[in-house]
Structures are given as C-alpha cells and as structure tokens.
Design a protein around this motif. Structure first.
Motif, short mmCIF file in Angstrom:
data_model
loop_
_atom_site.label_atom_id
_atom_site.label_comp_id
_atom_site.label_asym_id
_atom_site.label_seq_id
_atom_site.Cartn_x
_atom_site.Cartn_y
_atom_site.Cartn_z
N ASP A 52 0.82 -1.22 0.00
CA ASP A 52 0.00 0.00 0.00
C ASP A 52 0.85 1.27 0.00
N GLU A 53 2.16 1.10 -0.20
CA GLU A 53 3.06 2.26 -0.26
C GLU A 53 3.78 2.34 -1.60
N LEU A 54 3.16 1.80 -2.63
CA LEU A 54 3.80 1.77 -3.96
C LEU A 54 4.07 3.16 -4.51
N PHE A 55 3.39 4.15 -3.97
CA PHE A 55 3.65 5.52 -4.46
C PHE A 55 5.09 5.95 -4.18
N GLN A 56 5.77 5.26 -3.25
CA GLN A 56 7.16 5.58 -2.96
C GLN A 56 8.14 4.90 -3.91
N LEU A 57 7.62 4.01 -4.75
CA LEU A 57 8.49 3.22 -5.61
C LEU A 57 9.35 4.07 -6.56
N PRO A 58 8.79 5.08 -7.25
CA PRO A 58 9.64 5.88 -8.15
C PRO A 58 10.83 6.54 -7.43
N ALA A 59 10.59 7.03 -6.23
CA ALA A 59 11.67 7.69 -5.49
C ALA A 59 12.77 6.69 -5.14
N LEU A 60 12.37 5.49 -4.71
CA LEU A 60 13.37 4.46 -4.38
C LEU A 60 14.14 4.04 -5.63
N CYS A 61 13.43 3.92 -6.74
CA CYS A 61 14.09 3.53 -7.99
C CYS A 61 15.05 4.63 -8.45
N GLU A 62 14.62 5.86 -8.25
CA GLU A 62 15.50 6.99 -8.62
C GLU A 62 16.81 6.90 -7.85
N ALA A 63 16.71 6.53 -6.58
CA ALA A 63 17.93 6.38 -5.78
C ALA A 63 18.79 5.24 -6.29
N LEU A 64 18.16 4.17 -6.75
CA LEU A 64 18.91 2.99 -7.20
C LEU A 64 19.51 3.18 -8.59
N THR A 65 19.13 4.22 -9.28
CA THR A 65 19.82 4.51 -10.55
C THR A 65 21.16 5.19 -10.30
N ASN A 66 21.42 5.53 -9.06
CA ASN A 66 22.69 6.16 -8.68
C ASN A 66 23.71 5.06 -8.38
N GLU A 67 24.81 5.05 -9.14
CA GLU A 67 25.82 3.99 -9.00
C GLU A 67 26.43 3.97 -7.61
N ALA A 68 26.63 5.11 -6.99
CA ALA A 68 27.21 5.15 -5.65
C ALA A 68 26.30 4.45 -4.64
N VAL A 69 25.00 4.67 -4.75
CA VAL A 69 24.05 4.01 -3.86
C VAL A 69 24.08 2.50 -4.08
N ARG A 70 24.08 2.10 -5.33
CA ARG A 70 24.08 0.66 -5.65
C ARG A 70 25.36 0.00 -5.13
N ARG A 71 26.48 0.73 -5.23
CA ARG A 71 27.76 0.16 -4.78
C ARG A 71 27.71 -0.16 -3.29
N VAL A 72 27.14 0.73 -2.49
CA VAL A 72 27.02 0.49 -1.05
C VAL A 72 26.11 -0.71 -0.78
N ILE A 73 25.00 -0.76 -1.47
CA ILE A 73 24.05 -1.86 -1.26
C ILE A 73 24.66 -3.18 -1.69
N ARG A 74 25.37 -3.20 -2.81
CA ARG A 74 25.99 -4.45 -3.26
C ARG A 74 26.97 -4.98 -2.22
N LYS A 75 27.78 -4.08 -1.66
CA LYS A 75 28.73 -4.50 -0.63
C LYS A 75 28.00 -5.07 0.58
N ASN A 76 26.93 -4.42 1.00
CA ASN A 76 26.17 -4.89 2.16
C ASN A 76 25.47 -6.22 1.88
N CYS A 77 25.05 -6.42 0.64
CA CYS A 77 24.45 -7.72 0.27
C CYS A 77 25.47 -8.84 0.48
N LEU A 78 26.66 -8.65 -0.03
CA LEU A 78 27.70 -9.68 0.06
C LEU A 78 28.12 -9.93 1.50
#
Length: 754
Positions: A706-732
């Motif tokens: 019921d919070e899908l309206f926040q999806l574009p903002a989250l996706c916008e953040a994930l198009t940023n390579e620096a953000v993805r790099r941090v998340i990838r490291k934390n995943c591993l």
C-alpha cells in the motif's frame, strides 16, 4: 532455457515448457487411483525350482515373523544355501509383504516361487503353520527331505493335525516349537511327529543404525512390538497402569490393540501406532531407546525377533518376570505396576545402564545364537548344494537418492533440491518424485523425474490423498531401489514416513526452512523419524521466530542454499546480449512470485506503471514457469519466462522482488540491489522479516504494497551507482558460501558414500 518477449517478438526460444494436457491428465488419473488403490501383495516367480531351503510363510503376516525369517535367510545365504520363498495367504492377511522379507528378495538372498510351482528342496521351513492353511502351501508339488513346522503360537489339534499328514514326496515332518509355552501345548496334542529337542529360536543381530542426531533434550522413546490380538495386550486398566508414561516419554508401538481399547489409545498424544507393512523390524528397533513388552497372561507368541535384536543392539528390554526362563539375564524383569519407575531409574543411572546393555549384548549372542542355527540347519538340510540360485539382486549400479519436492506456491522446494542434487557425489544417482508440476524443469536439468499430483491438484481431502501419496511414493522407492529420500516441504506427512519406513536401510532427510513464521505443521512430531534434518540458513536468521526457532538443536544448519553459485551467472555484457537489452541503459527485473496466493497480475501492473515513470528504464517482468497467471506484455516492458532466471541477474541494475527464500538469497548472493515487496499471506513464510532485515542492514528496501507511491523515489535512488555500490557490498556481507554443497555432503555421508 529462458524466453524473452517484447510485444509479439520472441527474442530467445524457450527450452523448458509445461505439457499442460499431460499434467491435467495425470491429475485426473490420480483422483481415480486415490479411490481405487489397495495395498495388496502378489507374487510371481519360477514354475519349477530346485533349492536347498524353501521358506513357506504368510509373508504379509502381522507380527515380527518377517524379521525372524530375514535373519534366518541372511544366515543361510552366508552359509552358501540356495533359498526360495513361497507365500501362503491365510485369508486375512491382505497387505504388503513384510519389509524385512522384501529386503531379502531385493538383495537376491532368496527367490520367489509361486504356489503351484514344482519344488525340489532339501528342507522346507514352514513358519507359523497354525496361522496358514496347508491346502494352499503347494505340498502336492513338493519333493523334500524334511518339512520343519516352526510353531510360534498355541495350537489346537485342528491347527496342527492337517500338517501331520505325509505327502508322497516328503520324507519327514518335524515339529519345532519356538518357546517352552508353545512346546507344552504341542506335546499335549500327541501328534505322530518327531519334535526338535531344543526350541527354534530367533537369531540375534544388532541393527544397522540409520544415523540420527543425538539431542540433549529429546524425549525417551519406549517401544512395543507384537502380533495383534486381545491376548497380546493387557486389560484397559492395566494398559494405562503399564504404559501411562508422562510427556517426557514417547510410546511407539507396532501391532494395534483390540477394538475395545483403540478409542482410549488414540487419545494419548504421546502414543504413536504404526502398521506392520510401513516399518521394518530393524528400523523399529533403531528408533526406540528401550523395549517394554507386557502382554496379558495368555500371550504365548512372543515378539522374540524384535526383542533379540534390541538386546543385541544394546537397547534395554523390560519384561514380566515369567519370561525370564526364556530370555535369561539379558532383559530387565519387573511387574507392570512398577515399569515406569524402573525405566526412569535405569535411564537416570547411565553408567549402570551402559554396563547392563553390554552384558545384554553378550547374552543375546548366547541365547539367540547364529552358530546354533547354523549347526541345526546343517544337520537338517545337509551341506549346501552346487545349484546356482536364480535370485537376482535389484540393487542399482550406483546408490540412488530420491528427491521429493513439495508443491509450494512457486518453485522454491524444487529449486533447493536441484541445487543439492547437482552437487551430490558422483557415486550417487539423483532421481526426483515431484509434487509440483515441474517435471519438465527437472528433466531439463538432467534428472529422471516422476510426477505425483499434490493434494491441492487432486482436490481430495488431505487424509485420503496422503494415504494414496504414501502408496505411490513407496512404489517409487521400491522401483528405483533408493538408499535415501530427501524431502523439501513444510509437511512431512504420515504417508511420507510410512513409504520410507517400509524400505529397510533407506534414510530419510528433511530439508526445511527455518523462517516459517507462526505456521505450525501438524506433522512436526514426525521429526523423530528423520535420520537427518537440514536447515538452509537464513541471512536474516536473527529475526527467526515461531515454533522452529526453538528446535534448532535437532537440525544440521548449512549456509543459505541457492541453485547457482555467483560464478555461474552470466557476466553483465553476455547476459544483456542474450536478453536483447541495451548495454548502456539501466534495467530493472520485476519478480513477484507465482501468484498462487497473491494478486501478482494486479500488483505487477501497478509496479510497471510506477516504473514507467522513470525515463529510459528497461523493465523486464519475470513469469514463473509454474505460475497460475500469464503476464501480459505492457507497453515498453518485456516478459521473461524460463528457468533459472538467476543466471541472468547480472544483466540488471536493481530489482523489485518478493522475499521468498530463494529469490531473497539469490539477490543477496548476486549483489543485486532490490526493493522487496514481501508476500504477507498467512500461508507464506516470514517474508516481511527478511525484507525488514535487509533494509535495516542497508542491503535493500522493504516496501509495503500500500506504499507503492514511494516506488519511483526508491528507484530513482537505485539509478545512482554510488548508492548501488554500497548496497551491493552490504548484500555480500550478509551471505555466506552456497550451502548446497554442504547439504549434499551431509546426505552422502549419511548414505556412507563419502
């Protein structure tokens, strides 16, 4: 194996697809079979045979006679005798053959002859002659030096007099009582037959342990094994006085009480009754910690083979004092009213119990000696002949393991077992019996696959379906001659337990997820029948709660299991080329599950519409191979079908995914930044806790539907390579090595392969 569609354009050809008509036909046939199935025993074999020893018995008889016969056949085979078996029905014994006798046939220790076959034998051993009809024994086609009547229950004159009649081809008929009480009754018959001077006793052999994790807080298991009948059970008052254990003791019995006691017995939660054809005598002894046999005063037929096996295996046996002349000092004798206290006291003094059990082993070797039987059979049958047996072993060239994935909402159970199967020792042959409609996927992975329609596919009541499932699975276990069964699912049903228990030496493994939330399977107590429980670990293990969180001591925990290792995924450039994606633009994978208990289509439509607001984002929607809905093709989006999708995860910059076990750990292993839309249906495992954990560790985002309206903002953040790099490291940082190899190794070790 993967297809990608854009509009009407097919980019890659699908290799795996479902044969829908064939699957539906299988379900219809299953419904018919469920109503028709009866477990009966039929024999086929040679019409003319020469052998050293012919065993004549009701091989489906409800008693421990099967174990007695098995131990004798093993001894005779070891001595070089050629052994054959003739089954004689008593008119009441509908059912499958004794698992112990079936084991002898499977190993080629004995061959089967039909009732009208002409047989030339040195000696014929007739087991429990008072329980079978001589007219069906086929003696008119028999030539034998001697016929030995092994009498194990109190006879009357009518029972034995017909057996005293000499046929033309039989030189001598000999009586062989099994104990002093039967001997006294036989003597009173005054039959014109010679009687063996010594009782015909069982052979004591220690059971081969199937392997089980020792738990510090598990309940003591006391067992009872006997033929059915009122004389084998005490009165109702004495029954609960004798076996009315508290909850710290579990009572396991084979041989149901008479009808007037069944209602009372069924109300005891810590009591479990098993049918004779669903468990071998050897497996029963392996399961229990002690044997307690207290029948009525009239019981003459003793479960001697099971008691002897328990003594030889170092398991204490508790008996009434009147049986001491027969079993000697290898058992513990007490009255029924103090049995519970005796068991409690003996198991409290571990040193004394250990010393006694060692002495019991020695006594078993003396009281139930293989050497005595060997000398007796040499005297009665003469030396082994040089006739070559036509019995054939049914053992496969490689030991086989049967993987049984349950029918889940998606392909999780199938995928986990495929992950383990492909890492099994090369000396082992994996075979599948799937309850999910996934046989083509399994076969495309290189394994033989049988399809058993699940309860939900057939629409039958669970109890009715489970009986049929057990019958079907047992047939596959015997057909493939498997050494182990590995089940992945939430409900290890009685049908599963009985199908595996009927095969001697077959191990049973349960692969179970830990984060099932508050769901409780009604079959949780069937864990006691498991030789190994493997729990694939959770990255979010610290959030695990529910009933399984308190039962970790009973499992072997391995790292999270995924089908592919990170090295097996296609590199980003190759994956995009194969999927036809632009190498420069960002791409997102939407994988929301199969849709069995969630409106995946409606949710996917909302997600795609929100994602479409991002300019130049390539949107790919995954469709499960066994999904209930076909995904439409949205403008500007593509649909990805096939298995396994994880091979292409490197093609994407981020994903919007459910948080099922497999998907969750795949995106962590492949370091794919993900926005989790957890499926919170009560039927599902605890996806919300997984997603919340990933967000707390900055390895992903947790988003409610019921919070899908926040999806574009989250996706916008994930198009940023620096953000993805941090998340990838934390995943591993959250994921260990692939636990599939450790699980495969544990199963191989249980099978004694490596």
């Amino acid at each position: 194996m993967v297809a990608l569609e854009k509009g009407s354009l097919r980019i890659a050809e699908t290799v795996v697809h479902f044969e829908v008509k064939q699957q539906k036909r299988a379900v219809v046939n299953a419904k018919r079979l469920i109503r028709m199935t009866k477990t009966t025993f039929e024999l086929s074999g040679a019409l003319q045979i020469s052998c050293d020893i012919l065993v004549v018995a009701d091989v489906a008889r409800k008693s421990d006679t099967g174990l007695r016969i098995r131990r004798e056949i093993e001894c005779y085979h070891e001595m070089g005798y050629r052994v054959a078996i003739r089954h004689v029905k008593n008119g009441k014994s509908l059912g499958a053959a004794s698992p112990d006798i079936q084991h002898c046939v499977n190993l080629g220790l004995a061959e089967i002859v039909v009732s009208d076959a002409a047989v030339d034998a040195n000696v014929v051993l007739v087991f429990s002659p008072t329980q079978i009809d001589r007219q069906f024994a086929g003696f008119e086609n028999l030539t034998a030096r001697r016929v030995i009547l092994i009498v194990d229950s109190l006879p009357d004159y009518a029972d034995l007099s017909t057996w005293s009649l000499h046929e033309k081809g039989i030189d001598e008929i000999v009586l062989a009582p099994t104990n002093r009480w039967v001997r006294e009754a036989v003597v009173k018959q005054n039959l014109p037959l010679r009687m063996e001077a010594e009782d015909w006793r069982s052979v004591a052999s220690a059971v081969d342990p199937l392997g089980k994790r020792e738990l510090p807080d598990r309940r003591l298991v006391v067992g009872r094994f006997s033929a059915p009948g009122e004389s084998q059970w005490p009165t109702k008052k004495k029954l609960f006085e004798t076996y009315g254990f508290r909850n710290e003791v579990e009572f396991l019995f084979v041989g149901y009480p008479p009808d007037h006691l069944r209602a009372a017995v069924s109300q005891r939660k810590s009591w479990t009754g098993l049918k004779f054809d669903t468990i071998s005598g050897e497996r029963f002894v392996d399961l229990v910690d002690a044997i307690a046999y207290f029948p009525s005063a009239r019981a003459p037929e003793l479960p001697e083979a099971v008691i002897a096996a328990a003594m030889a295996s170092g398991k204490p046996v508790f008996l009434p004092p009147r049986f001491k002349p027969h079993f000697g000092p290898g058992a513990i004798y007490c009255s029924a009213d103090v049995l519970k206290a005796e068991i409690r006291n003996w198991f409290a003094d571990t040193d004394a119990l250990k010393a006694f059990c060692q002495e019991a082993k020695r006594q078993a070797g003396f009281q139930f000696s293989k050497e005595v039987l060997s000398g007796r059979i040499q005297r009665l049958a003469g030396p082994p002949s040089k006739v070559v047996s036509r019995a054939r072993t049914r053992h496969p060239k490689k030991p086989r393991v049967l993987f049984v994935p349950s029918n889940g909402v998606g392909l999780g159970h199938v995928t986990r077992l495929l992950a383990i199967a492909r890492r099994m020792d090369a000396k082992v042959e994996p075979v599948f019996a799937t309850l999910a409609q996934a046989a083509p996927i399994i076969e495309a992975s290189g394994y033989a696959a049988e399809y058993i329609p699940s309860q939900s596919d057939t629409g039958e009541a669970y109890q009715t379906w489970d009986k049929w499932f057990g019958y079907q699975l047992r047939e596959l276990v015997e057909r493939y001659q498997v050494s182990a069964v590995v089940f992945d699912g939430n409900h290890p049903s009685d049908g599963l337990i009985q199908a595996v228990g009927a095969r001697v030496g077959c191990k049973l493994v349960w692969v179970r997820r830990g984060m099932l939330g508050k769901k409780v399977t009604p079959f949780i107590d069937n864990t006691r029948f498991m030789n190994l429980i493997i729990e694939p670990s959770e990255a979010a293990r610290e959030r695990q709660n529910g009933v399984l969180a308190s039962r970790r001591a009973e499992v072997l925990e391995v790292p999270p299991i995924t089908l592919l290792d990170s090295s097996e995924a296609l590199p980003r450039h190759e994956a995009r080329d194969e999927l036809g994606l632009n190498q420069e633009k960002a791409a997102v994978l939407v994988q929301l599950g199969a849709g069995a208990n969630r409106d995946v289509l409606g949710l996917a439509d909302k997600v795609v519409k929100e994602l479409s607001k991002l300019e130049a984002l390539q949107i790919v929607v995954a469709e499960w191979e066994n999904g209930l809905v076909r995904m439409p093709v949205w403008p500007g989006a593509r649909v990805l079908r096939g298995f396994p999708i994880s091979r292409f995860l490197n093609a994407f910059d981020f994903s919007v995914s459910a948080a099922g076990y497999n998907t969750y750990h795949e995106v962590l292993r492949f370091a794919l930044p993900t926005i989790f839309l957890a499926n919170r249906n009560p039927q599902m495992d605890d996806q919300w806790s997984r997603a919340e954990f990933a967000q707390d560790k900055q390895a992903g985002f947790n988003l409610a539907e019921d919070e899908l309206f926040q999806l574009p903002a989250l996706c916008e953040a994930l198009t940023n390579e620096a953000v993805r790099r941090v998340i990838r490291k934390n995943c591993l940082d959250l994921i260990d090595e692939n636990g599939a190899a450790a699980a495969a190794k544990a199963i191989s070790q249980l099978m004694r392969v490596s």
